[in-house]
Design an enzyme around this catalytic site. Structure first.
Site, PDB file in Angstrom:
ATOM      1  N   PRO A   1       0.845  -1.209   0.000  1.00  0.00           N
ATOM      2  CA  PRO A   1       0.000   0.000   0.000  1.00  0.00           C
ATOM      3  C   PRO A   1       0.872   1.247   0.000  1.00  0.00           C
ATOM      4  CG  PRO A   1       0.005  -1.034   2.165  1.00  0.00           C
ATOM      5  CD  PRO A   1       0.756  -1.957   1.264  1.00  0.00           C
TER       6      PRO A   1
ATOM      7  N   ASP B   1       6.028   2.196   1.808  1.00  0.00           N
ATOM      8  CA  ASP B   1       5.138   1.075   2.062  1.00  0.00           C
ATOM      9  C   ASP B   1       4.461   1.316   3.406  1.00  0.00           C
ATOM     10  OD1 ASP B   1       3.918  -1.350   2.643  1.00  0.00           O
ATOM     11  OD2 ASP B   1       5.582  -2.568   1.900  1.00  0.00           O
ATOM     12  N   HIS B   2       3.149   1.575   3.371  1.00  0.00           N
ATOM     13  CA  HIS B   2       2.441   1.947   4.598  1.00  0.00           C
ATOM     14  C   HIS B   2       2.279   0.766   5.558  1.00  0.00           C
ATOM     15  CE1 HIS B   2       0.561   4.914   6.955  1.00  0.00           C
ATOM     16  NE2 HIS B   2      -0.002   5.611   5.984  1.00  0.00           N
ATOM     17  N   ARG B   3       2.604  -0.441   5.120  1.00  0.00           N
ATOM     18  CA  ARG B   3       2.617  -1.564   6.059  1.00  0.00           C
ATOM     19  C   ARG B   3       3.787  -1.448   7.030  1.00  0.00           C
ATOM     20  NH1 ARG B   3       3.075  -6.520   2.053  1.00  0.00           N
ATOM     21  NH2 ARG B   3       4.752  -5.116   1.375  1.00  0.00           N
TER      22      ARG B   3
END
Length: 463
Positions: free
Chosen positions: A261, A433-435
């Protein structure tokens, strides 16, 4: 004498196929161990294949321009003595019972030649690594994605013969593409019919005969559209097969976009002092470039924000924060977008980074990067400013948690010390990467990087 078969080896990074560019041997030639026998083009680089044996070439199993799957036989030799049953290449997808039967090992195994950086994996009882499993997945996905293309081609043109592809090196193919020359229409003047640069340039300068309109079709309709397009300065319609770097880049971008994401933040900073620093270093005889200074600042800032130099390991269920910075530098090369890697960039000076980045960019544009130079990156910089672009939203390189795009440096009115002055200004675009990276971490990293570039003297407190 015994027959020996050489299969296309796995050239690394889970690549499942390669295009045979050129043979350097012919049937009947005597070759020595490690002699270059062919050039193959992978999705990342043009690689020279060395002969695994000394012997006589008895059969070439693939033609130049043909795409060959890993594990497929490409050449056969006659060699003296009894060669070992195993060969230094990737195993085929399936084996016949005769091939699968174990052979008696000689008392003193003969050392085989392998590609530098590749070679057969040592036997061990360990489970396959994450990279091996990823390579197997990519191979399976590659076969699945190929099926619809083959079926469409068969359905739309079942009776059309496939023309033989002209023999030419990648730089010559690029030149032909640029000049709009059909290589298949050229008789090569080089060895074994190889099309040379002179052949392409001569074909481009030769006048072309007008094509006759198809039977039963109005001549105005058949030629009017193309003539109008030519007058308007538009090129004729051209179709380019999706393969090599273009195919690999497209698949990587799709994998990245639909796996990680993405989130992006932007910051416009006053880099006047950094530009003055680069000029002072250059005027003093030091090797320095703006991109190298930015790269050094990125490495310094990453020390405080390790999640931006990390990897999401789905197999292990872990976030891996790397203990080093292998810096990828996006390069627009003739073969497509490439991201060569500056290894251990965090330990290099601005002068060393300047040399490393310049060398990799030149090698990429020449099409001479090795797979090793394109592997192992932990974070990437994309300098879109060289195209005069202010900002953009970069897509993550698969396996990395951050990528920085640097925009063009422009002279703009800017507030400085309470007054509006003309200053050197650039925009930084960070995707992450929003994870792995929270929005706060991404924002703070970019703000910290902006402070280093607006006042590079503050970097002294970090080295």
């Amino acid at each position: 004498m015994a027959s020996r078969e050489f299969r296309l080896p796995d050239l690394g990074e889970g690549l499942t196929e390669s295009e045979l560019v050129e043979w350097h041997v012919a049937v009947g030639d005597t070759v020595t161990l490690n002699q270059t026998i062919a050039d193959v083009e992978t999705a990342k680089a043009v690689v020279q294949l060395p002969s695994p044996v000394a012997g006589v070439v008895t059969e070439l199993c693939a033609e130049p321009g043909e795409t060959v799957q890993v594990g497929t036989p490409i050449v056969r030799f006659e060699v003296e003595g009894s060669p070992p049953a195993s060969v230094p290449d990737a195993p085929a997808a399936s084996s016949s019972p005769a091939e699968a039967a174990p052979a008696e090992a000689p008392a003193t195994p003969k050392r085989e030649a392998v590609l530098v950086g590749y070679g057969p994996a040592a036997a061990s009882g360990r489970a396959p690594t994450r990279k091996a499993r990823k390579g197997a997945f990519q191979q399976a996905a590659g076969r699945a994605s190929d099926a619809p293309v083959a079926s469409v081609a068969t359905a739309t043109a079942p009776s059309l013969p496939q023309p033989a592809r002209a023999l030419a090196t990648p730089p010559v193919r690029k030149l032909a593409h640029t000049l709009g020359v059909d290589l298949a229409s050229i008789s090569g003047s080089g060895p074994r019919g190889l099309v040379t640069r002179d052949d392409v340039q001569h074909a481009a300068s030769a006048p072309s005969a007008p094509e006759a309109p198809e039977s039963g079709v109005d001549a105005t309709r058949a030629t009017g559209g193309s003539a109008a397009a030519t007058r308007a300065g538009y090129p004729a319609e051209r179709r380019t097969p999706i393969r090599g770097v273009r195919r690999a880049t497209a698949q990587a971008m799709v994998d990245s976009a639909f796996t990680a994401p993405h989130a992006s933040v932007f910051l416009t900073v006053d880099v006047t002092r950094t530009m003055k620093l680069v000029r002072r270093l250059s005027d003093g005889g030091e090797r320095a470039s703006l991109l190298a200074v930015i790269a050094k600042a990125v490495c310094l800032a990453l020390a405080s924000y390790p999640t931006l130099n990390a990897h999401w390991d789905d197999d292990a269920g872990e976030i891996v924060e790397w203990g080093h910075v292998n810096l990828g530098i996006a390069v627009a090369a003739p073969r497509g977008l490439m991201v060569p890697v500056v290894e251990h960039a965090h330990a290099q000076t601005v002068a060393e980074l300047t040399d490393a980045i310049g060398s990799l960019a030149r090698t990429a544009r020449a099409g001479e990067l090795s797979p090793q130079q394109l592997s192992g990156g932990t974070v990437t910089i994309s300098n879109v400013g060289v195209f005069g672009i202010d900002a953009g939203t970069p897509i993550l390189v698969p396996g990395q948690s951050a990528i920085l795009a640097t925009g063009a440096v422009q002279r703009r009115p800017w507030e400085h010390k309470g007054r509006v002055r003309l200053r050197d200004v650039m925009t930084l675009s960070l995707s992450f990467d929003h994870r792995i990276v929270d929005g706060e971490q991404g924002a703070r990293f970019l703000h910290d990087l902006g402070r280093l570039l607006s006042d590079p003297a503050t970097a002294l407190g970090r080295v």
